[in-house]
Enzyme design. Structure first.
Site, PDB file in Angstrom:
ATOM      1  N   ASP A 395       5.607   2.716  -2.047  1.00  0.00           N
ATOM      2  CA  ASP A 395       4.704   1.895  -2.625  1.00  0.00           C
ATOM      3  C   ASP A 395       4.526   0.606  -2.255  1.00  0.00           C
ATOM      4  O   ASP A 395       5.420  -0.097  -1.463  1.00  0.00           O
ATOM      5  CB  ASP A 395       5.149   1.785  -4.211  1.00  0.00           C
ATOM      6  CG  ASP A 395       4.128   1.707  -5.080  1.00  0.00           C
ATOM      7  OD1 ASP A 395       3.044   1.465  -4.598  1.00  0.00           O
ATOM      8  OD2 ASP A 395       4.332   2.040  -6.304  1.00  0.00           O
ATOM      9  N   GLU A 450      -3.213   6.009 -13.825  1.00  0.00           N
ATOM     10  CA  GLU A 450      -2.415   4.777 -14.467  1.00  0.00           C
ATOM     11  C   GLU A 450      -3.411   3.874 -15.053  1.00  0.00           C
ATOM     12  O   GLU A 450      -2.998   3.009 -15.809  1.00  0.00           O
ATOM     13  CB  GLU A 450      -1.549   4.111 -13.569  1.00  0.00           C
ATOM     14  CG  GLU A 450      -0.333   5.208 -13.079  1.00  0.00           C
ATOM     15  CD  GLU A 450       0.568   4.270 -12.045  1.00  0.00           C
ATOM     16  OE1 GLU A 450       1.446   3.355 -12.402  1.00  0.00           O
ATOM     17  OE2 GLU A 450       0.225   4.503 -10.943  1.00  0.00           O
TER      18      GLU A 450
END
Length: 629
Positions: A395, A450
């Site tokens: 990430d 998200e």
């Protein structure tokens, strides 16, 4: 003597290629030179023109005589030469590109590539050289630049795409994490700014998705720069100066072109990319994943007990993977990694062993900053492999500048060596990476589940933009986020098919699945690798209905934006009779309908506002009552 069949076929192919690779002078008084390239009848056609007065190059694309891309500038500038003007033609070389390859994930596993290629060589008066390489296939046109050694660093491209001012346009505002929302404009009315290079346009010649392929650390990532009031979209690189100390081949500037169904199912950007560099890909296994971040947040990531419970649920559902997100190694800064036993500070080996016994593989989240040096990778990657971790979710790269792309080059090679599948987050978008490095199962690069700002229109645009070019980690299935997502429960089930991802991360809680047994049962059936993909109905921003085949079964997913309606879906799955089991929104939750239809019939589904559906279809025979296994 009779001519051998193979020789005759080769001669015919060469004759056809010569007919499709033509040089045609422009009007005599201008003395311009033009070269035309196509893959055949009804395929897109590229025309490259050299302006005799200025020595500038342009490229236009048409289909069946109708405009796709208007004449657009082509050129590149290095520190030693401006290769966008004052060019003279040297020679041309043509060839046919024919390849077969098998992917590990994507819209279909078996791929056949047929392209015509022409290489046009040019030079300036001072002797600087430029090769423009153009490829044409049934579903796209692409070009890139090839520069000899000694050309120096690249200062920028003059490449651009000129669209008719009134062309419908779907654009995502550029962000370093590639999570911009897609919004509809016309080519000229889009606000001044920078946009993702995955832009979709509708012109008289059909739909065109701009894209990029074969992007590596040898170059810099591209975005589109636009000034309101024009139909011009310029290529802007992430770096003001791209370092180059040898021969350079730039990434492909790709235009995926055709009707909407052709664009949606295209693998053109993969087809342009180099062949796989993983000699034995047998360890790469796509699959569905129980993702724990939205299901439990950081607290779950810090708890071995919580993660074991998630593993138990994945095993109960026969889902092959469980993903442990941020939190499991947040105390790593306190570890003494010079200690040969530093790994014993983590409970991850215990979780991996526990999951393995239940037939579940573990995927772990890790921050890019903990893998950004060779020394860190030499600590982490062998360790994760030794523990038995199946893949890593990396990430926060948040850059397409050359140094970060060089990091991608390193991590791709090293994860292949250590048999670790990859899910990139906060990342670039695919750009052919999944063909060359098939352990890349999915990438974020999308405003996914998200986000709290998604709209139903955005959800119905993604199948025609971001997801066209490769696997997309949207993470569907977060039923518990009521009020935080714009769609219905049935649409959420449908997203598991509408959005392709080699690791399909389900973002719900076990409790939310148990409260929706029809959704849970459907997720139990959904694979993450497909034999074929078809668009059944669609209009960007309004509706998207896709069918994906696994073996003899077809999975259907539909998402819609706007008012409630009765959807009429062409059942274009093939001849014969099909048992179709459909999940839709009812008055008191999800409901399921079963019916037998013939191929080519219309499937009618009642859709709620901003709703959708999911379905499973299989060949019907007397006595068959379900497609579920």
């Amino acid at each position: 003597m009779a001519v051998p069949i193979r020789t005759a076929v080769a001669a015919l192919c060469a004759s056809l290629a010569a007919a499709l690779l033509t040089t045609a002078p422009a009007q005599a008084e201008q003395h311009d030179q033009a070269w035309s390239l196509s893959a055949g009848a009804h395929a897109p056609r590229a025309q490259v023109t050299l302006d005799d007065a200025t020595g500038t190059l342009s490229l236009a694309v048409s289909r069946d005589g109708r405009t796709v891309i208007e004449p657009s500038p082509v050129g590149i500038v290095t520190e030693r030469a401006d290769l966008s003007k004052d060019l003279r033609f040297l020679h041309r070389k043509n060839r046919m590109v024919q390849e077969r390859y098998r992917a590990k994930s994507g819209k279909r596993l078996d791929r056949l590539v047929r392209m015509n290629e022409t290489r046009l060589s040019f030079a300036t008066a001072a002797g600087a050289r430029l090769d423009l390489v153009v490829r044409a296939s049934a579903d796209g046109i692409a070009y890139h630049y090839a520069l000899p050694a000694g050309s120096g660093d690249v200062l920028g491209e003059t490449s651009a795409f000129n669209l008719p001012a009134d062309a419908k346009t779907w654009l995502g505002t550029y962000r370093v994490d590639n999570e911009g929302q897609f919004v509809q404009y016309t080519a000229a009315t889009a606000p001044t700014g920078e946009y993702s290079d995955q832009a979709l346009f509708a012109t008289d010649g059909g739909y065109t998705l701009l894209a990029e392929s074969d992007l590596t650390g040898a170059y810099s990532g591209a975005r589109l720069a636009h000034t309101q009031g024009t139909g011009t979209y310029r290529i802007k690189l992430a770096d003001d100066r791209v370092k180059s100390d040898g021969p350079l081949v730039t990434p492909w500037r790709a235009m995926v072109t055709g009707d909407l169904a052709t664009v949606t199912r295209s693998t053109f950007t993969d087809d342009l990319a180099p062949a796989s560099k993983v000699a034995d890909p047998s360890w790469i296994r796509p699959g569905t994943v129980l993702w724990t971040w939205l299901a439990g947040g950081r607290e779950a990531g810090q708890s071995l007990t919580a993660q074991k419970a998630f593993v138990d649920y994945a095993a109960k559902r026969n889902w092959p993977y469980e993903a442990v997100d941020a939190g499991w190694y947040f105390k790593a800064d306190e570890w003494d990694t010079t200690d040969p036993n530093w790994q014993t500070n983590s409970w991850m080996p215990e979780l991996v062993q526990y999951a393995r016994a239940k037939g579940v593989g573990i995927i772990v989240w890790i921050h890019q900053r903990d893998l950004d040096t060779p020394e860190e990778r030499a600590q982490w990657l062998p360790t994760l492999e030794k523990w038995g971790v199946k893949g890593i979710k990396i990430d926060f790269m948040n850059s397409e500048a050359q140094p970060m792309l060089q990091w991608y080059d390193a991590i791709l090679k090293e994860t292949a060596t250590h048999h670790l599948m990859i899910d990139f987050h906060g990342s670039t978008i695919p750009k052919g990476i999944q063909r060359t490095w098939p352990q890349v199962m999915t990438l974020e690069g999308v405003a996914g589940e998200e986000k709290r700002t998604n709209t139903a229109a955005h959800l119905t645009t993604l199948p025609f933009t971001r997801n066209v070019i490769g696997s997309m980690d949207f993470t569907p299935g977060a039923f518990q986020r009521v009020g935080l997502r714009p769609n219905s429960d049935a649409a959420e089930v449908g997203l598991s098919v509408v959005y392709e991802s080699g690791l399909q991360m389900f973002a719900g809680t076990p409790e939310s699945y148990e409260a929706r047994p029809l959704a849970r049962a459907y997720f139990d059936q959904v694979p993450a690798a497909w034999d074929d993909t078809r668009l059944l109905a669609g209009e960007p921003g309004q509706e998207a209905v896709l069918a994906r085949r696994s073996g003899e079964r077809w999975f259907l997913g539909g998402v819609y934006a706007g008012a409630a309606r009765t959807a009429a879906v062409p059942l274009a799955l093939g001849p014969g009779r099909w048992l179709v089991e459909t999940i839709r929104d009812g008055a008191d939750g999800l409901v399921q309908d079963r019916q037998v239809l013939r191929g080519g019939d219309t499937l009618s589904v009642d859709i709620v506002a901003n709703g959708g559906f999911a379905a499973l279809a299989c060949p019907w025979r007397p006595g068959l009552t379900t497609c579920y296994r």
